[in-house]
Design an enzyme around this catalytic site. Structure first.
Site, PDB file in Angstrom:
ATOM      1  CG  ASP A   1      -1.928   1.151   1.222  1.00 15.13           C
ATOM      2  OD1 ASP A   1      -2.289   1.621   0.122  1.00 15.13           O
ATOM      3  OD2 ASP A   1      -2.343   1.593   2.296  1.00 15.13           O
ATOM      4  CB  SER A   2       0.175   4.788  -0.610  1.00 14.57           C
ATOM      5  OG  SER A   2      -0.961   4.949   0.232  1.00 14.57           O
TER       6      SER A   2
ATOM      7  CB  CYS B   1      -3.218   0.593  -2.559  1.00  7.26           C
ATOM      8  SG  CYS B   1      -3.131   2.319  -3.066  1.00  7.26           S
TER       9      CYS B   1
ATOM     10  CD  GLU C   1      -0.114   6.712   6.193  1.00  3.62           C
ATOM     11  OE1 GLU C   1       0.997   6.707   6.737  1.00  3.62           O
ATOM     12  OE2 GLU C   1      -0.604   5.706   5.626  1.00  3.62           O
TER      13      GLU C   1
ATOM     14  CB  CYS D   1      -9.052   4.484   0.723  1.00  3.14           C
ATOM     15  SG  CYS D   1      -7.379   4.801   1.319  1.00  3.14           S
TER      16      CYS D   1
ATOM     17  CG  HIS E   1      -4.944   4.868   4.573  1.00  2.00           C
ATOM     18  ND1 HIS E   1      -4.463   4.342   3.388  1.00  2.00           N
ATOM     19  CD2 HIS E   1      -3.858   5.350   5.235  1.00  2.00           C
ATOM     20  CE1 HIS E   1      -3.156   4.519   3.338  1.00  2.00           C
ATOM     21  NE2 HIS E   1      -2.757   5.125   4.450  1.00  2.00           N
TER      22      HIS E   1
END
Length: 270
Positions: free
Chosen positions: A10-11, A73, A151, A185, A187
């Protein structure tokens, strides 16, 4: 039987939601996780940049001798599926299994989709949903601030800043009367308590990381690629920014420590 690890990327940190689900579904499998924390977020990048990053990410996992790759992702899944499909090992992303789960869950045929700007602009979820049922009504909404909030650990259900952002983003979808919302997403499940509270009890949240992990687990079993029972399980984590920042937050997401198992690697632009 195949004792090689599963590769997940993932990013940044969001793909750990898929790792957590993989650990539940396949507790004996080894995992190599790559989080491109030095170049997060992907969702605000151009399509060409995302595809270049995705190719580098997949190449790194291939160098770790993985038996399958999961693009945990939404942005990569929506813009680089052809790159993954060209790999010499099984490749999985989040779009198809998540769309299938949402189409099965909806009662009134109205489905909301939230994701990064790149994911929403790709129209990948709407296309996948309408391919399953052309009568579905799909309401997309880009939520670009969610990734940096996650994040930076603004994830508590009581976090006022994240709640205010969620209210702003989700109001248009809520007003359409959706009964199902795709967290497009990986996240986003980390702040699902806030998202669910804003949307209301009557709305089912579809976790893209969970659906992708379950699809991967089922496919490996069908293809006879699960590891042998006597093989020791391992887990490795690689990032492109400071490992200390990653390990501190990763423990919150996974429910266990990754201390001593996280390594920083160099990537172009990091």
């Amino acid at each position: 039987m195949d004792n090689r690890p599963i590769g997940v990327f993932d990013s940044g940190l969001g793909g750990l939601t898929a790792v957590k689900e993989l650990e539940k579904a396949l507790p004996k499998e080894s995992i190599v996780y790559f989080g491109d924390t030095g170049r997060v977020p992907y969702g605000t990048r151009s399509r060409e940049t995302v595809r270049a990053y995705a190719r580098q990410d997949m190449d790194f996992l291939m160098s770790q001798n993985v038996k399958a790759v999961l693009a945990a992702c939404g942005t990569v899944s929506s813009t680089a599926a052809d790159i993954g499909a060209a790999l010499p090992i099984p490749y999985f992303d989040v779009v198809a299994p998540t769309a299938k789960a949402a189409a099965a869950a909806t009662r009134n045929g109205k489905i909301g989709v939230i994701g990064t700007s790149a994911t929403i602009h790709s129209d990948s979820y709407r296309k996948a949903l309408l391919a399953l049922n052309y009568e579905l009504e799909v309401y997309p909404q880009a939520c670009p601030l969610f990734v940096p909030l996650v994040e930076n650990a603004f994830i508590s259900p009581q976090e006022e800043v994240t709640r205010l952002v969620a209210e702003r983003y989700l109001a248009p979808i809520r007003e359409q009367g959706v009964d199902t919302l795709i967290l497009g997403c990986t996240h986003y499940p980390i702040i699902s308590a806030i998202i669910g509270s804003v949307m209301g009890r009557g709305v089912t949240l579809i976790d893209s990381g969970r659906e992708a992990a379950l699809a991967l687990a089922a496919a490996l079993e069908r293809q006879g690629l699960l590891c042998g029972g006597s093989a020791p399980r391992t887990a490795s984590y690689f990032v492109t920014d400071a490992p200390e920042s990653f390990t501190a937050v990763a423990e919150l997401f996974l429910g266990h420590s990754v201390e001593g198992r996280t390594e920083r690697i160099a990537m172009e632009g990091c």
